[in-house]
Enzyme design. Structure first.
Site, PDB file in Angstrom:
ATOM      1  N   HIS A  45      51.617  78.535  30.165  1.00 46.52           N
ATOM      2  CA  HIS A  45      51.747  77.183  29.586  1.00 46.52           C
ATOM      3  C   HIS A  45      50.603  76.261  30.036  1.00 46.52           C
ATOM      4  O   HIS A  45      50.774  75.043  30.115  1.00 46.52           O
ATOM      5  CB  HIS A  45      53.079  76.536  29.959  1.00 46.52           C
ATOM      6  CG  HIS A  45      54.257  77.438  29.800  1.00 46.52           C
ATOM      7  ND1 HIS A  45      54.924  77.588  28.611  1.00 46.52           N
ATOM      8  CD2 HIS A  45      54.856  78.282  30.684  1.00 46.52           C
ATOM      9  CE1 HIS A  45      55.907  78.464  28.764  1.00 46.52           C
ATOM     10  NE2 HIS A  45      55.882  78.911  30.011  1.00 46.52           N
ATOM     11  N   SER A  69      23.730  65.340  24.433  1.00 42.82           N
ATOM     12  CA  SER A  69      24.187  64.350  23.468  1.00 42.82           C
ATOM     13  C   SER A  69      23.021  63.425  23.140  1.00 42.82           C
ATOM     14  O   SER A  69      22.184  63.141  23.997  1.00 42.82           O
ATOM     15  CB  SER A  69      25.335  63.549  24.084  1.00 42.82           C
ATOM     16  OG  SER A  69      25.441  62.290  23.447  1.00 42.82           O
ATOM     17  N   LYS A 120      25.684  63.986  29.265  1.00 44.50           N
ATOM     18  CA  LYS A 120      26.449  65.088  28.683  1.00 44.50           C
ATOM     19  C   LYS A 120      25.732  66.429  28.696  1.00 44.50           C
ATOM     20  O   LYS A 120      24.537  66.524  28.489  1.00 44.50           O
ATOM     21  CB  LYS A 120      26.786  64.754  27.225  1.00 44.50           C
ATOM     22  CG  LYS A 120      27.736  63.596  27.119  1.00 44.50           C
ATOM     23  CD  LYS A 120      29.156  64.042  27.283  1.00 44.50           C
ATOM     24  CE  LYS A 120      29.654  64.293  25.918  1.00 44.50           C
ATOM     25  NZ  LYS A 120      30.989  64.592  25.734  1.00 44.50           N
ATOM     26  N   GLU A 138      32.155  76.324  21.492  1.00 45.34           N
ATOM     27  CA  GLU A 138      32.899  75.619  20.430  1.00 45.34           C
ATOM     28  C   GLU A 138      32.586  76.203  19.052  1.00 45.34           C
ATOM     29  O   GLU A 138      33.467  76.356  18.206  1.00 45.34           O
ATOM     30  CB  GLU A 138      32.567  74.124  20.455  1.00 45.34           C
ATOM     31  CG  GLU A 138      33.160  73.411  21.662  1.00 45.34           C
ATOM     32  CD  GLU A 138      32.598  71.998  21.848  1.00 45.34           C
ATOM     33  OE1 GLU A 138      32.160  71.386  20.870  1.00 45.34           O
ATOM     34  OE2 GLU A 138      32.578  71.534  23.010  1.00 45.34           O
TER      35      GLU A 138
END
Ligand code: ARG
Length: 461
Positions: free
Chosen positions: A156, A277, A283, A290
């Site tokens: 979980h 970024s 970043k 992704e």
């Protein structure tokens, strides 16, 4: 432009119809398979004395010349032809004249395209399998180094019990191992040659289908000509197996994205596999992970698309089947790219082992072992569960780990605890007591790693 089949027609095809129907813009990818299939077909025709030896030599010479010229960039595959089959045949006739007109004897574009797609799929399965092998190898290298690197195991997405990094990655080794085995299965099942099925009902020429099949490395000819021209099961099986590979990669990517976050800091993706970024200077984003996760959707899409295309098609060949190509090409190319990039990403990734261990220690992942300690000292499991629950509450209030409690504190909650509790709930004990095969304990992991090394040695046999 005159069509292969123009004889029966008195009017030109409407230009929009022509464009809608043509497949050359994408099936030109199959030029090598198409030529290879034609060469085998011609060899068989000559063996059966349907073509003379001279005709055979001329046609094969012509076909080899076309292949060579396309490969060297000397011959462009012109999109003025309807499909790759028409391009090759028309170019052959241009180059060698009359013998070229005999190439299509005893053949239809229906069995021809079925063959081309099978030859292409077989090559791609081999390439995908080689990439899977590299991926498995990279995973095993990391496993080998990290049989003692403790990290929390989750259920979980909540810390559950301590495991090791080797154990965690071993789960993925198992997944990609099954993916490899699926490649082998699909190859075996699809390896029959449709050439000789004709348009749908075979042919009246005395073809030697066994011979063509053998020349092209198939186990034998397909046994029903209707199925031979209209079977796309193997592509659906492949797209299904590719969907599974993407699902596995995507799960792994999801974990890497979480592990790479500031909150976890379990891993650091290498600069060469990260992006920045345009506005936020701090970043460093896990874009590759992704994107792999993102591309999973389009591979699933290809599977659904082809299943849907095939579901209403009466026997035998129907033009709907031309729709198999673009989606299959796209899915296969993407999966190959994803496996390769993913392998590069995990091979260059840093594992922050101290953070992993600290996280395991601070998440009460040894609570089950504390309860087992009490059970081993005569407490009933349900009572032990309650006692350890109290310990956890106490620790949460004090913001400490179970191992940070003094023996007095332990005893206040249950007098059963003795000095040996510390050893019983140390992360090392929790992991290394679990030594049944498949468990994270070091001796079990070493055994499994040995099996995996042997597995990879036998991969190519
Ligand atoms: N471009 C077609 C395909 O991909 C080739 C077969 C054409 N056959 C035909 N009867 N129109 O399926």
């Amino acid at each position: 432009m005159a069509q292969l089949w123009g004889g029966r027609f008195t009017k030109e095809t409407d230009q929009l119809v022509y464009n809608f129907n043509a497949s050359i813009s994408f099936d030109k990818k199959l030029y090598a398979q198409d030529i290879k299939g034609s060469i085998a077909h011609v060899m068989m025709l000559a063996k059966q004395q349907i073509l003379t030896e001279i005709e055979k030599e001329k046609i094969i010479g012509g076909l080899e010349g076309i292949l060579d010229d396309v490969e060297k960039g000397k011959l462009e595959i012109s999109e003025k032809y309807e499909d790759i089959h028409s391009f090759v045949e028309a170019t052959l006739i241009d180059r060698i004249g009359d013998p070229g007109k005999k190439l299509h004897t005893g053949r239809s574009r229906n069995d021809q395209v079925a063959l081309d797609m099978k030859l292409y799929t077989r090559d791609e399965i081999t390439q995908i399998d080689a990439l899977l092998k590299e991926l498995l190898h990279s995973i095993l290298v990391i496993m080998d180094e990290h049989t003692e690197t403790i990290m929390p195991g989750f259920t979980h997405l909540q810390k559950a019990q301590p495991i090791t990094l080797a154990h965690h990655l071993g789960a993925y080794f198992e997944m990609f191992k099954r993916d490899h085995e699926r490649m082998t299965d699909i190859y075996k099942r699809m390896n029959t040659c449709p050439l000789g099925s004709g348009a749908l009902a075979g042919t009246t020429y005395p073809l030697d289908r066994e011979y063509t099949a053998k020349l092209l490395g198939f186990d034998g000819p397909t046994l029903n000509s209707m199925d031979g021209v209209s079977d796309r099961d193997y592509l659906i099986e492949l797209l299904s197996a590719l969907s599974m590979i993407m699902m596995h990669l995507s799960r792994f990517c999801e974990e890497i994205i979480i592990w790479n976050s500031n909150e976890y800091r379990f891993v650091e993706i290498d600069d060469s596999y990260s992006t920045g970024s345009s506005i936020m200077p701090q970043k460093k984003n896990p874009d590759i992970a992704e994107l792999v996760r993102g591309k999973t959707g389009r591979v699933y899409g290809a599977l659904h698309s082809l299943l849907t295309t095939m579901k209403g098609i009466p026997l035998a060949y129907n033009k709907d089947m031309q729709e198999d190509k673009e989606i299959a090409f796209d899915a296969i190319d993407n999966v190959k790219g994803c496996i390769a990039l993913f392998t590069g990403m995990i091979s260059t990734m840093q594992f922050r082992t101290a953070n992993m261990e600290a996280s395991a220690k601070n998440g009460f992942t040894n609570a089950t072992d504390a309860a087992d300690y009490l059970v081993n000292h005569g407490v009933a499991f349900r009572d032990a569960h309650g006692i350890v629950g109290q310990l956890v509450l106490y620790c949460i209030e004090k913001n400490i780990a179970l191992d940070d409690m003094t023996l007095e504190e332990f005893k206040k909650i249950s007098p059963v605890f003795e000095e040996d509790i510390y050893d019983a709930i140390s992360m090392e004990t929790c992991v290394n007591k679990r030594v049944t095969i498949g468990a994270p304990g070091k001796s079990a992991m070493r055994e499994v790693i040995k099996i995996y090394k042997q597995y990879l040695r036998e991969y190519d046999r």
